[in-house]
Design an enzyme around this catalytic site. Sequence first.
Site: not given
Length: 406
Positions: A401, A189, A275, A178
């Site tokens: 975000n 992350t 993202e 992920k």
Amino acid sequence: MEFVENGVVAPKGFKANGIHAGIRSNKSKIDLALITSDVKASAAAVYTSNLVKGAPIYVTKNNLADGYAQAMICNSGNANTCNKNGIEIASETCKILAKSLNINENDIIVASTGVIGLPLSIEPFKAHMDEIVSGLGNTKMHSDLACQGIMTTDTRKKEVAVKFTLDNKECYIGAITKGSGMIHPNMATMLCFITTDVSISPKMLEKALKESVNDSFNMLSVDGDTSTNDTCSIMANGLAGNKTIAKENDDYYTFLEALKLVNITLAKEMAKDGEGATKLIIAEVKNAKTVNDAKLVAKSVICSSLLKSAMFGADANWGRVLCAIGYSKADVDVLKVDMAFASKKGYLKVCENGYGIPFSEELAKEILLEDEITIKINLNDGKGEASAFGCDLTYDYVKINGDYRS
């Protein structure tokens, strides 16, 4: 060596599952993932370089001190980071799982991902551990469920498996990962769980993992933020039946090649799913003075916010690439640099010996409108080569975000 189905359960003797355990409020989201080996396995992991580390990392490091493990468990929706009782929660999770699986609590890799600083209750683990264990299986569906269980802002599953031969034995490596934002690994992350049925000593497994990560996940960046929970772990249970790899021989290098293929494939998938991203950007550097110089240049280019913005706008602003090379701290003679943009639409040289050359802006636009772009950089100064993986920077990155906790 070939790609195969079934992801993390493709290797012999591995099972997986994923369920909604109530850690995330959205009941449609799977938030707990489990991977198990039928037998105790050699194991290794690499972790974030961030000084702020998630509690599970401390527990996992302790559990892997002997080089062995038999299960991996991960929750999403809560990072279990900066919590006073975080280590207690991670340790208790291992105890609960060990009891349900009838294994040693120290043979467990534990991980968490999600929002930092939120308290994490042990109750969902207590209430649902038997459920996730009872649903373990070795089909593609089970790998998919585990993959969904570790996702946060990811928009797609990231899983892969390869088949290859060692010692005349059919061997497999499978993996799920992920990562979409807060990606700048030295180790992102990101979480990656790798399984293999190869027989290899813990020492050689750790060596192979570190080397493969240096050429894959450590050459990946989405936004320049190194996370607190980054972990890439691997279990090797030996059920393929090959002669145990205990030194750097031909079998070791074949295994390393397969592991690099798996991790580079996943690194590209993470960059592509950055993202808000619309494009995968690959910086491909060749003929640097050293491999380290090539790596410095490649990563500097894909980390440039100006370059990432130009790629979003399909603007062939090659000067931003040269600028990033200049501040990379690599030993580079800028008057030897050649550069080109490439995609499915073609190849276009834009710079030669550090200076711009005439090129078609129309063709450049066509090339840069594709969803996968390679920036080809020839430093003409040695034999070092490296590639780095990134994405464009879009308006949606800020939107995602700006309200991540909601």
